[in-house]
Design an enzyme around this catalytic site. Structure first.
Site, PDB file in Angstrom:
ATOM      1  N   ASP A 264       9.459  -3.333   0.105  1.00  0.00           N
ATOM      2  CA  ASP A 264      10.748  -3.198  -0.302  1.00  0.00           C
ATOM      3  C   ASP A 264      11.571  -4.168   0.233  1.00  0.00           C
ATOM      4  OD1 ASP A 264       9.992  -0.788  -1.850  1.00  0.00           O
ATOM      5  OD2 ASP A 264      10.353   0.584  -0.192  1.00  0.00           O
ATOM      6  N   TYR A 331       1.558   1.135   8.264  1.00  0.00           N
ATOM      7  CA  TYR A 331       3.168   1.024   8.155  1.00  0.00           C
ATOM      8  C   TYR A 331       3.952   1.538   9.335  1.00  0.00           C
ATOM      9  CZ  TYR A 331       2.833   0.775   2.928  1.00  0.00           C
ATOM     10  OH  TYR A 331       2.359   0.197   1.644  1.00  0.00           O
ATOM     11  N   TYR A 403       3.460   5.430  -1.552  1.00  0.00           N
ATOM     12  CA  TYR A 403       4.946   5.339  -1.178  1.00  0.00           C
ATOM     13  C   TYR A 403       5.328   5.911   0.222  1.00  0.00           C
ATOM     14  CZ  TYR A 403       5.150   3.315  -5.825  1.00  0.00           C
ATOM     15  OH  TYR A 403       5.128   2.595  -7.032  1.00  0.00           O
TER      16      TYR A 403
END
Ligand SMILES: [Zn+2]
Ligand SMILES: [Zn+2]
Length: 447
Positions: A264, A331, A403
């Site tokens: 993103d 992440y 996501y």
């Protein structure tokens, strides 16, 4: 029909240059260019004509006249002069209109233009007027030609040979670095430099930079007040920061950016970086120093992005790059809860999101560009570290394509299970970074 009989009939009926006459018998004999073949045949026919003429056979004079005018063959003209006979002026070749003879001048121009390009191999493509090919087909049928080389093939081969003799660059049929499109009848040509592919990895060190150039939604790139007349939503992007120095080094016309997934705008990309390929369209320079290019990119984009491991790859790598999208990733997400959370609850998050499958419908925020369907993604491990009463840092190692923001919020029940509903709290992702992309050895072309 015997070779000389056939050639004689051709020449009596049509003007033919040395190349085009020789071309009709190209598959006979070896290691000889067509014009040489043509001259040998014309020489033998001239000798035959001369012999017959000396025997007072009018057929001999007729043959010499055909050779002098239709064959543009000087020797026949000289003999006719000695015999006190007159020949008609030479005529242009019925098949190639003398464009084979004109090749040296055309090739000289091509070589001059080629100097602007760097390339390791080339290919010559030929475009011919349709009527020229039809004419040749009819000619072949009329004389039952069986051992010829087509005009297209001969032009391509001869021009290729003339160019490689000077440039020493080989002809490559499967994957040439430049293609030279030639129309010998108009003496026009076009040089097409095939794309150059440079692969590497990029890290994104600051938030707020999109991966690719993002066209302004209001003006669609024309420039308006909202985008400050730039036509873009953001002044710079990872793609543009890489592309600018690449275009300067390669003198290309444009670039396309390919990557193994994307993060993103507000996410960092850390670790060893994300694999990407920058495709340079119509490059004039190919023999560029990639270490120097890497240094330039990193100097100009200092503090924003950093590239590493630049190398040249083939086109097929672009497809393989897309397959890397599914590569395992780590992440880090900074989460804020709307109330104080207990240690037990944080522990429950770790346990619930380790070795588990997440069912995720396409997030609402990306529905405009991706099909609405449910995907299953695996999480290998989740680690939670408390930062404050209502804040935690969560590290997630998962299959590519998960996501993570939606894993935190639940996305109106579209992602299940999710962190918010697990401990019945409103959880908001404040920062999201890709800590690493785990590319297995060899997957992106490295050993
Ligand atoms: Zn010709
Ligand atoms: Zn705009």
């Amino acid at each position: 029909m015997e070779i000389l009989e056939k050639a004689q009939r051709m020449l009596i009926n049509y003007p033919l240059c040395d190349y085009c006459l020789g071309r009709q018998f190209a598959m006979l004999g070896y290691g000889m260019e067509n014009d040489e073949r043509g001259r040998i045949i014309k020489t033998l026919l001239t000798m035959r004509g001369h012999q017959l003429a000396l025997q007072k056979d009018e057929g001999g004079v007729k043959l010499l006249k055909a050779l002098a005018s239709n064959g543009s063959f000087e020797m026949a003209g000289e003999i006719l002069k000695k015999l006190k006979r007159r020949a008609k002026k030479p005529s242009a070749c019925y098949l190639c209109e003398d464009h084979f003879k004109a090749l040296p001048r055309l090739v000289e121009k091509i070589l001059e233009t080629l100097k602007e390009y760097e390339y390791g191999s080339l290919l010559v493509g030929i475009s011919l007027p349709a009527e020229v090919e039809e004419r040749e087909d009819e000619f072949k049928a009329e004389f039952e030609v069986q051992h010829s080389e087509s005009m297209r093939n001969a032009f391509s081969r001869v021009i290729g040979k003339m160019i490689t003799e000077v440039t020493k660059k080989p002809v490559n049929y499967a994957n040439p670095e430049v293609t030279i499109l030639v129309n010998p009848f108009t003496a026009e040509f076009e040089i097409q430099a095939n794309p150059l592919y440079i692969m590497g990895r990029y890290k994104k060190l600051v938030r707020g930079i999109p991966q690719s150039k993002w066209i302004c939604m209001r003006c669609r790139g024309w420039g308006c007040q909202r985008c400050n007349w730039t036509g873009k939503m953001y002044p710079e992007s990872v793609e543009e920061l890489i592309a600018a120095p690449v275009l300067r080094a390669t003198l290309g016309e444009d670039t396309a950016f390919h990557s193994a997934g994307r993060e993103d705008i507000d996410a960092l990309m850390l670790g060893s970086g994300r694999p990407f390929i920058i495709e340079v369209k119509k490059p004039k320079k190919r023999l560029i120093d990639l270490q120097e290019l890497e240094r330039l990119i990193n100097e100009e984009a200092e503090g924003k992005i950093e590239v590493s491991n630049l190398r040249f790859v083939g086109k097929s790598m672009v497809r393989r790059l897309k397959q890397l999208e599914g590569a395992e990733k780590i992440y880090r997400v900074l989460v804020e809860f709307d109330r104080e959370v207990s240690d037990e609850e944080l522990k429950a998050i770790e346990e619930a999101f380790t070795k588990t499958v997440i069912r995720q419908r396409t997030p609402l925020r990306v529905l405009h560009r991706r099909a609405d369907r449910t995907r299953e993604k695996y999480i290998y491990e989740t680690k939670v570290k408390r930062l404050a009463r209502n804040r935690a840092e969560i590290r997630i190692r998962c299959q590519g394509g998960l996501y993570v923001k939606e894993l935190v919020t639940g996305d109106n029940g579209r992602t299940n299970p999710n962190i918010s509903s697990l401990i019945e709290v409103k959880a908001v992702p404040k920062e999201l970074d890709v800590l690493n992309i785990m590319v297995k050895g060899g997957q992106d072309g490295e050993v």
